[in-house]
Design an enzyme around this catalytic site. Structure first.
Site, mmCIF file in Angstrom:
data_model
loop_
_atom_site.group_PDB
_atom_site.id
_atom_site.type_symbol
_atom_site.label_atom_id
_atom_site.label_comp_id
_atom_site.label_asym_id
_atom_site.label_seq_id
_atom_site.Cartn_x
_atom_site.Cartn_y
_atom_site.Cartn_z
ATOM 1 N N ASP A 117 23.453 38.236 68.828
ATOM 2 C CA ASP A 117 23.710 36.852 69.215
ATOM 3 C C ASP A 117 22.403 36.074 69.073
ATOM 4 O OD1 ASP A 117 25.329 34.731 70.424
ATOM 5 O OD2 ASP A 117 23.981 34.950 72.129
ATOM 6 N N ASP A 329 23.586 38.151 75.669
ATOM 7 C CA ASP A 329 23.087 37.942 77.034
ATOM 8 C C ASP A 329 23.943 36.988 77.859
ATOM 9 O OD1 ASP A 329 22.406 35.589 75.604
ATOM 10 O OD2 ASP A 329 20.825 35.157 77.048
ATOM 11 N N ASP A 333 29.464 36.383 75.797
ATOM 12 C CA ASP A 333 29.239 37.585 74.982
ATOM 13 C C ASP A 333 29.944 38.807 75.559
ATOM 14 O OD1 ASP A 333 27.523 36.243 73.192
ATOM 15 O OD2 ASP A 333 25.819 36.517 74.537
#
Length: 438
Positions: A117, A329, A333
């Site tokens: 990400d 994080d 997610d």
């Protein structure tokens, strides 16, 4: 926080949980042991019968049977896997890598694709406002331009003070630094993957305000042709451009940039050298994503991915037969972390991300990811060594204990030496496992 909710308590819980869990290779050892034990009992019984029948010496037959039982005791088999897992997970914890269970440690070295990400993982996660653009541009005097930019920031910050999004926090922080007074706001609503909207009270009159991407502006049927080139320019610089819309009229652009973590490029390079396919996933548009990815050497990009679509992207890679790790994080997610074969959460991220992940990095250092893979390889290699020697040891000495060498060489295995040998096999497994600490 206090008690069981403190970070330290959660670290202890995760380490204990990992050290008490079973890897699939351990279940294989358990299965083999379930056959090994009855076979050993049968061999011991046959040893007694054979010796008693051929020698008529009950004591000698009993001693040889006991020697077989002692030398075949599967203590080393029982220690082989959990000892290596315990040392491996403990070693990982010292480095700031918290592994939830043994299976996660086992699968880590099989990973061939990793999805990172962008915000908070590849980047610091603390973006800053770098540009405020009034659409009237050069037609304004310098004084009026500054005034217009402050007004744009004031309206945007007044709306975004209700949001938890990192980009919103950057705008609010900028307004606070500029000592700008916040206006009253109401009816705030986050528009997932596009921006936010609400009402701002200006002169006690509620004004409709939208702040977000080009997609948000297009959904409101606004003409973006005048600002398209400026947005392209900002995005080509790796900045995230947000359009401020007041009463259905484009007022200006706020550009925000997030700095890359200093170790990001190094971590990506190590992963690629280990033949791991690296992907970046982000809600940013293709141009911004491409600019950032090129700075750190990532070729594979998933851009304009809405939070709810991250899971689908992971599934697409899995359908191609890839073993996928997801690193993130944020709250959005969490589903993707669960879907991936291995979920890795950044320790400074949200609690839900850490709960969903198999592994948590207590430091936001991406070079810990190659460390996980390396540790997994060494731990599983160590387990296999332990199992091999434990099985080999037992299988090799059972015939000797049964007296196979007696007819030719007159050699029998005293139960006392058998006990010592069995203890030494366990010690060898422990010592071999402790090598992982180095």
């Amino acid at each position: 926080k206090i008690g069981k909710d403190t970070v330290l308590a959660r670290i202890i819980k995760l380490v204990e949980q990992a050290q008490g869990s079973k890897a699939s290779i351990q279940r294989l050892a358990d299965l083999i042991s379930s056959y090994f034990v009855p076979v050993t009992l049968a061999i011991a019984t046959l040893t007694f019968i054979a010796w008693y029948v051929f020698t008529g010496n009950f004591a000698m037959a009993l001693v040889n049977m006991v020697a077989v039982l002692i030398i075949a005791c599967p203590c080393a088999l029982g220690l082989a896997t959990p000892m290596a897992i315990m040392v491996g997970t403990g070693n990982a914890a010292k480095k700031g890598i918290l592994i939830k269970d043994a299976e996660s440690l086992e699968i880590a070295h099989k990973i061939n694709t990793i999805v990172l990400d962008k915000t908070g993982t590849l980047t610091v996660g603390k973006p800053n406002v770098v540009d405020i653009v009034s659409i009237w541009g050069s037609s304004l005097s310098e004084i009026n331009k500054v005034k217009e930019e402050r007004e744009i920031l004031q309206i945007a910050a007044s709306l975004e003070k209700n949001s938890e999004h990192p980009l919103a926090k950057a705008i609010v922080k900028k307004a606070e630094e500029e000592k700008i007074e916040f206006l009253k706001s109401e009816e705030f609503q986050a528009i997932v993957g596009k921006g936010a909207k609400g009402k701002i009270l200006i002169n006690n009159r509620p004004i409709d305000v939208n702040l977000g991407s080009i997609t948000l502006a297009e959904n409101l049927n606004l003409d973006i042709s005048k600002i398209k080139s400026k947005i392209d320019e900002l995005e080509n610089q790796g900045k995230t451009a947000m359009i401020l819309i007041v009463d259905n009229e484009i007022k200006g652009i706020i550009a925000v940039a997030d700095t890359l973590k200093k170790e990001t490029a190094e971590a990506v390079e190590i992963l690629k050298n280990n033949k791991i396919e690296v992907w970046m996933i982000t809600g940013d548009n293709e141009k911004t994503a491409q600019t950032i990815a090129s700075q750190i050497g990532i070729q594979n990009i998933m851009a304009r991915v809405l939070p709810e679509n991250k899971v689908e992207k992971i599934k697409e890679l899995q359908k191609q037969g890839k073993i996928v790790a997801m690193v993130g994080d944020g709250i959005n997610d969490a589903p993707a972390l669960i879907q991936a074969h291995l979920g890795i959460a950044m320790g400074e991220g949200t609690d839900i991300a850490m709960e969903s992940a198999n592994i948590t990095l207590m430091r936001g250092d991406l070079t810990l990811i190659p460390e996980i893979i390396n540790l997994s390889k060494k731990t599983i290699s160590n387990v296999k060594q332990n199992l091999f020697w434990a099985f080999f040891y037992n299988i090799a000495f059972i015939p000797i204990a049964a007296g196979i060498l007696y007819p030719s060489f007159g050699i029998l295995l005293n139960p006392i030496f058998a006990a010592a040998a069995m203890a030494l096999s366990s010690i060898s497994v422990v010592m071999n496992s402790l090598r992982l600490k180095k």
